[in-house]
Motif scaffolding. Sequence first.
Motif, PDB file in Angstrom:
ATOM      1  N   THR A   1       0.832  -1.203   0.000  1.00 26.86           N
ATOM      2  CA  THR A   1       0.000   0.000   0.000  1.00 26.86           C
ATOM      3  C   THR A   1       0.869   1.257   0.000  1.00 26.86           C
ATOM      4  O   THR A   1       0.597   2.219  -0.727  1.00 26.86           O
ATOM      5  CB  THR A   1      -0.922   0.008   1.237  1.00 26.86           C
ATOM      6  OG1 THR A   1      -1.782  -1.139   1.191  1.00 26.86           O
ATOM      7  CG2 THR A   1      -1.779   1.265   1.273  1.00 26.86           C
TER       8      THR A   1
ATOM      9  N   GLN B   1      -5.623  -3.119   6.771  1.00 28.22           N
ATOM     10  CA  GLN B   1      -6.227  -2.186   5.818  1.00 28.22           C
ATOM     11  C   GLN B   1      -7.156  -1.200   6.531  1.00 28.22           C
ATOM     12  O   GLN B   1      -7.163   0.001   6.222  1.00 28.22           O
ATOM     13  CB  GLN B   1      -7.009  -2.961   4.747  1.00 28.22           C
ATOM     14  CG  GLN B   1      -6.179  -3.949   3.941  1.00 28.22           C
ATOM     15  CD  GLN B   1      -4.989  -3.318   3.257  1.00 28.22           C
ATOM     16  OE1 GLN B   1      -5.074  -2.224   2.733  1.00 28.22           O
ATOM     17  NE2 GLN B   1      -3.851  -4.004   3.263  1.00 28.22           N
TER      18      GLN B   1
ATOM     19  N   ARG C   1      -7.709  -3.442  -1.725  1.00 28.63           N
ATOM     20  CA  ARG C   1      -7.998  -2.153  -1.098  1.00 28.63           C
ATOM     21  C   ARG C   1      -7.834  -1.020  -2.107  1.00 28.63           C
ATOM     22  O   ARG C   1      -8.629  -0.080  -2.157  1.00 28.63           O
ATOM     23  CB  ARG C   1      -7.069  -1.922   0.089  1.00 28.63           C
ATOM     24  CG  ARG C   1      -7.363  -0.596   0.793  1.00 28.63           C
ATOM     25  CD  ARG C   1      -6.262  -0.170   1.722  1.00 28.63           C
ATOM     26  NE  ARG C   1      -6.538   1.189   2.196  1.00 28.63           N
ATOM     27  CZ  ARG C   1      -5.685   1.931   2.839  1.00 28.63           C
ATOM     28  NH1 ARG C   1      -4.478   1.496   3.102  1.00 28.63           N
ATOM     29  NH2 ARG C   1      -6.005   3.138   3.248  1.00 28.63           N
TER      30      ARG C   1
END
Length: 358
Positions: A71, A257, A345
């Motif tokens: 991420t 997340q 995500r």
Amino acid sequence: MEVFLPIAEVSVNIIAIFSLSGIVGVLSGLFGVGGGFLMTPFLIFLGVPPTYAVANEANNILATSVSGSTTHYLKNTLDYKMGLMIVVGGVFGTLLGIWTFTYFKGIGKIDIVISLAYMYILAIIGTAMLVEGLGEIDKARKKIITKKKLHVHYWIHGLPLRMRFPKSKLYESAFTPIIIGLIVGFIAAIMGIGGAFILVPAMIYIIGMPTKLIPGTSLFVTIFVSVIVTFLHAFNYGSIDLILVTMLVLGSIVGVQVGQKLGEFVNSAGLKTLLAVLLLLVGIAIAYDTFFAEHVTNEVNKIDINDLNPLSIVIKKLSVEMPILYGLFSIIFAVTLGVAAAFIRKFFSNLRKKYFKK
């Protein structure tokens, strides 16, 4: 609802594992730490022997770290050069830690070593964080603004082999991140943690990295340390239990997340204080369990191996007969789930931006 772990040879509650791993995952996402410093003690409290708790949580940390760092990679908030320098030290520290783990396991003292390590380190880190967090809250309440120095120099910064780290805008000795990595790797191998709860403060106060780069770089380092710890534990002790790892990973990556999203809105000083209190409470619980409730850990609910289901039999045979293949599969499994969670995500985040623009 109970499930039997064929490698650890104990039964655990599925709901408890999912719930705790999810909560720890949220904390991991908020602070950029692996979460093993909380989850490993929780596994021990749930009846998983310390040797197995350490190994399986290391595998779980691998998944959450891959998910989190992916991420941050997509957001470009990661310093690879600094991370790789820390990894160099982390490799040697991990090998030294595994050697130490093997020694204490051989003389039958590894359980007490793990408990004492957690008790003292959580007490020290928790106290330091609590003092700092309360101080920040008090200053915010009184509206006191304190100007901090851009960099505080310690003896470690005067070591040779100075080099530039363009992403972090730093110029300091390469031995600074290497020595920190050495310490983190050593502790990770013994305690079944990614070492980020030590690495993050070190990045802030010793290395002096920009805050926005710390969570991603910390998780990036944790990936390499966790891979080594997972593989060596699987190969040397056959202590990785894929059923336990699956439950831990699924709970943790969802929590990570959620935690990363919450981190965009919550007050850091308040969270730091709450985390410090949690660390101290876990340290106290470990101290109690070690010195006053030893009989509880000895009452393990053993199940006849002959009654295992087909999946458990396969896992048991692979662990014993092909430890290298089994260890590699554990690593690939964790990495795959971690990367998938990060991209899922990202996908939903893009959908939200596309269809819910103001």
